[in-house]
Write a protein that holds these residues in place. Structure first.
Motif, PDB file in Angstrom:
ATOM      1  N   SER A 243       0.820  -1.211   0.000  1.00 17.73           N
ATOM      2  CA  SER A 243       0.000   0.000   0.000  1.00 17.73           C
ATOM      3  C   SER A 243       0.857   1.264   0.000  1.00 17.73           C
ATOM      4  CB  SER A 243      -0.928   0.016   1.211  1.00 17.73           C
ATOM      5  OG  SER A 243      -1.804  -1.081   1.165  1.00 17.73           O
ATOM      6  N   LYS A 244       2.030   1.175   0.584  1.00 20.76           N
ATOM      7  CA  LYS A 244       2.955   2.309   0.616  1.00 20.76           C
ATOM      8  C   LYS A 244       3.481   2.625  -0.783  1.00 20.76           C
ATOM      9  CE  LYS A 244       7.323   2.756   2.550  1.00 20.76           C
ATOM     10  NZ  LYS A 244       8.313   2.515   3.575  1.00 20.76           N
ATOM     11  N   GLY A 245       3.643   1.589  -1.615  1.00 17.25           N
ATOM     12  CA  GLY A 245       4.050   1.806  -2.994  1.00 17.25           C
ATOM     13  C   GLY A 245       5.506   1.528  -3.292  1.00 17.25           C
ATOM     14  N   PHE A 246       6.341   1.448  -2.265  1.00 21.57           N
ATOM     15  CA  PHE A 246       7.759   1.183  -2.484  1.00 21.57           C
ATOM     16  C   PHE A 246       8.331   0.487  -1.259  1.00 21.57           C
ATOM     17  CE2 PHE A 246       7.304   5.419  -0.746  1.00 21.57           C
ATOM     18  CZ  PHE A 246       8.203   5.441   0.307  1.00 21.57           C
ATOM     19  N   LEU A 247       9.504  -0.129  -1.443  1.00 21.19           N
ATOM     20  CA  LEU A 247      10.170  -0.852  -0.362  1.00 21.19           C
ATOM     21  C   LEU A 247      11.618  -0.404  -0.242  1.00 21.19           C
ATOM     22  CD1 LEU A 247       8.297  -3.101  -2.069  1.00 21.19           C
ATOM     23  CD2 LEU A 247       9.143  -4.547  -0.283  1.00 21.19           C
ATOM     24  N   ASN A 248      12.077  -0.287   0.985  1.00 18.60           N
ATOM     25  CA  ASN A 248      13.501  -0.107   1.217  1.00 18.60           C
ATOM     26  C   ASN A 248      14.065  -1.483   1.593  1.00 18.60           C
ATOM     27  OD1 ASN A 248      12.982  -0.522   3.993  1.00 18.60           O
ATOM     28  ND2 ASN A 248      12.767   1.678   4.343  1.00 18.60           N
ATOM     29  N   LYS A 249      15.337  -1.562   1.897  1.00 19.76           N
ATOM     30  CA  LYS A 249      15.956  -2.864   2.162  1.00 19.76           C
ATOM     31  C   LYS A 249      15.384  -3.541   3.406  1.00 19.76           C
ATOM     32  CE  LYS A 249      20.230  -1.819  -0.231  1.00 19.76           C
ATOM     33  NZ  LYS A 249      21.678  -1.621  -0.123  1.00 19.76           N
ATOM     34  N   LYS A 250      15.067  -2.772   4.423  1.00 17.69           N
ATOM     35  CA  LYS A 250      14.478  -3.352   5.631  1.00 17.69           C
ATOM     36  C   LYS A 250      13.117  -3.970   5.318  1.00 17.69           C
ATOM     37  CE  LYS A 250      12.905  -2.393  10.249  1.00 17.69           C
ATOM     38  NZ  LYS A 250      12.031  -1.502  10.957  1.00 17.69           N
ATOM     39  N   GLU A 251      12.335  -3.291   4.512  1.00 17.67           N
ATOM     40  CA  GLU A 251      11.012  -3.809   4.150  1.00 17.67           C
ATOM     41  C   GLU A 251      11.122  -5.021   3.233  1.00 17.67           C
ATOM     42  OE1 GLU A 251       8.516   0.323   4.604  1.00 17.67           O
ATOM     43  OE2 GLU A 251       9.638  -0.045   2.760  1.00 17.67           O
ATOM     44  N   ILE A 252      12.157  -5.103   2.430  1.00 22.19           N
ATOM     45  CA  ILE A 252      12.385  -6.302   1.617  1.00 22.19           C
ATOM     46  C   ILE A 252      12.587  -7.499   2.539  1.00 22.19           C
ATOM     47  CG2 ILE A 252      13.969  -7.457   0.022  1.00 22.19           C
ATOM     48  CD1 ILE A 252      14.473  -4.689  -1.248  1.00 22.19           C
ATOM     49  N   ARG A 253      13.380  -7.309   3.618  1.00 16.78           N
ATOM     50  CA  ARG A 253      13.606  -8.393   4.582  1.00 16.78           C
ATOM     51  C   ARG A 253      12.292  -8.841   5.219  1.00 16.78           C
ATOM     52  NH1 ARG A 253      17.934  -5.027   6.490  1.00 16.78           N
ATOM     53  NH2 ARG A 253      16.798  -4.696   8.432  1.00 16.78           N
ATOM     54  N   GLU A 254      11.391  -7.928   5.486  1.00 20.72           N
ATOM     55  CA  GLU A 254      10.100  -8.279   6.066  1.00 20.72           C
ATOM     56  C   GLU A 254       9.190  -8.932   5.028  1.00 20.72           C
ATOM     57  OE1 GLU A 254       8.380  -4.731   7.684  1.00 20.72           O
ATOM     58  OE2 GLU A 254      10.084  -4.366   9.000  1.00 20.72           O
ATOM     59  N   PHE A 255       9.257  -8.453   3.797  1.00 22.60           N
ATOM     60  CA  PHE A 255       8.360  -8.918   2.740  1.00 22.60           C
ATOM     61  C   PHE A 255       8.686 -10.339   2.305  1.00 22.60           C
ATOM     62  CE2 PHE A 255       6.420  -9.050  -1.456  1.00 22.60           C
ATOM     63  CZ  PHE A 255       5.261  -8.310  -1.285  1.00 22.60           C
ATOM     64  N   VAL A 256       9.972 -10.710   2.250  1.00 19.34           N
ATOM     65  CA  VAL A 256      10.349 -11.998   1.653  1.00 19.34           C
ATOM     66  C   VAL A 256      10.082 -13.204   2.549  1.00 19.34           C
ATOM     67  CG1 VAL A 256      12.275 -13.310   0.709  1.00 19.34           C
ATOM     68  CG2 VAL A 256      11.839 -10.982  -0.053  1.00 19.34           C
ATOM     69  N   PRO A 257      10.318 -13.333   3.770  1.00 17.52           N
ATOM     70  CA  PRO A 257      11.287 -12.846   4.738  1.00 17.52           C
ATOM     71  C   PRO A 257      12.657 -13.469   4.518  1.00 17.52           C
ATOM     72  CG  PRO A 257       9.920 -14.471   5.774  1.00 17.52           C
ATOM     73  CD  PRO A 257       9.424 -14.311   4.365  1.00 17.52           C
ATOM     74  N   CYS A 258      13.673 -12.675   4.774  1.00 13.35           N
ATOM     75  CA  CYS A 258      15.049 -13.129   4.568  1.00 13.35           C
ATOM     76  C   CYS A 258      15.990 -12.280   5.397  1.00 13.35           C
ATOM     77  CB  CYS A 258      15.413 -13.034   3.084  1.00 13.35           C
ATOM     78  SG  CYS A 258      15.422 -11.352   2.445  1.00 13.35           S
ATOM     79  N   GLY A 259      17.265 -12.570   5.289  1.00 20.44           N
ATOM     80  CA  GLY A 259      18.277 -11.801   5.999  1.00 20.44           C
ATOM     81  C   GLY A 259      18.756 -10.625   5.179  1.00 20.44           C
ATOM     82  N   GLN A 260      19.674  -9.892   5.755  1.00 19.16           N
ATOM     83  CA  GLN A 260      20.187  -8.689   5.108  1.00 19.16           C
ATOM     84  C   GLN A 260      20.917  -9.007   3.802  1.00 19.16           C
ATOM     85  OE1 GLN A 260      22.622  -6.278   7.633  1.00 19.16           O
ATOM     86  NE2 GLN A 260      23.009  -4.755   6.066  1.00 19.16           N
ATOM     87  N   LYS A 261      21.682 -10.087   3.788  1.00 21.70           N
ATOM     88  CA  LYS A 261      22.439 -10.448   2.591  1.00 21.70           C
ATOM     89  C   LYS A 261      21.502 -10.740   1.416  1.00 21.70           C
ATOM     90  CE  LYS A 261      25.876 -13.676   0.871  1.00 21.70           C
ATOM     91  NZ  LYS A 261      26.704 -14.842   1.163  1.00 21.70           N
ATOM     92  N   ARG A 262      20.492 -11.549   1.648  1.00 22.38           N
ATOM     93  CA  ARG A 262      19.546 -11.887   0.578  1.00 22.38           C
ATOM     94  C   ARG A 262      18.729 -10.664   0.160  1.00 22.38           C
ATOM     95  NH1 ARG A 262      18.533 -13.730  -4.008  1.00 22.38           N
ATOM     96  NH2 ARG A 262      16.460 -14.518  -4.336  1.00 22.38           N
TER      97      ARG A 262
END
Length: 95
Positions: free
Chosen positions: A20-39
């Motif tokens: 709904s926000k429309g974009f993701l930063n790296k922290k939100e990518i980790r929440e969305f996938v879920p994965c670690g910082q490297k991935r």
């Protein structure tokens, strides 16, 4: 050393909030996938490279939600349906 395990309760509810926000930063990518910082960094870099190949300008430090959905082969309808189900289960467990 093993990284922190991703906590995924209400995953699709959170995904819907992020989309709904429309974009993701790296922290939100980790929440969305879920994965670690490297991935998350690998996903971020891969999506940004594909955007550049298409000849578009990148936004600073973010990727668009639609790009993330395409990368994971997900649809907004699927996420909404799963988020609705998660919300119903959450309400039942609280009752």
């Amino acid at each position: 050393m093993r990284g922190k395990r991703a906590d995924t309760p209400d995953l699709n509810i959170r995904r819907l909030e992020i989309i709904s926000k429309g974009f993701l930063n790296k922290k939100e990518i980790r929440e969305f996938v879920p994965c670690g910082q490297k991935r998350a960094n690998e996903i971020y870099d891969e999506i940004r490279k594909s955007v550049k190949k298409e000849g578009f300008e990148n936004l600073s430090d973010v990727i668009l939600s639609k790009r993330m959905l395409k990368f994971l082969d997900l649809s907004i309808a699927d996420i909404r349906a799963n988020a609705k189900y998660e919300q119903q289960m959450k309400e039942k467990s609280q009752a």
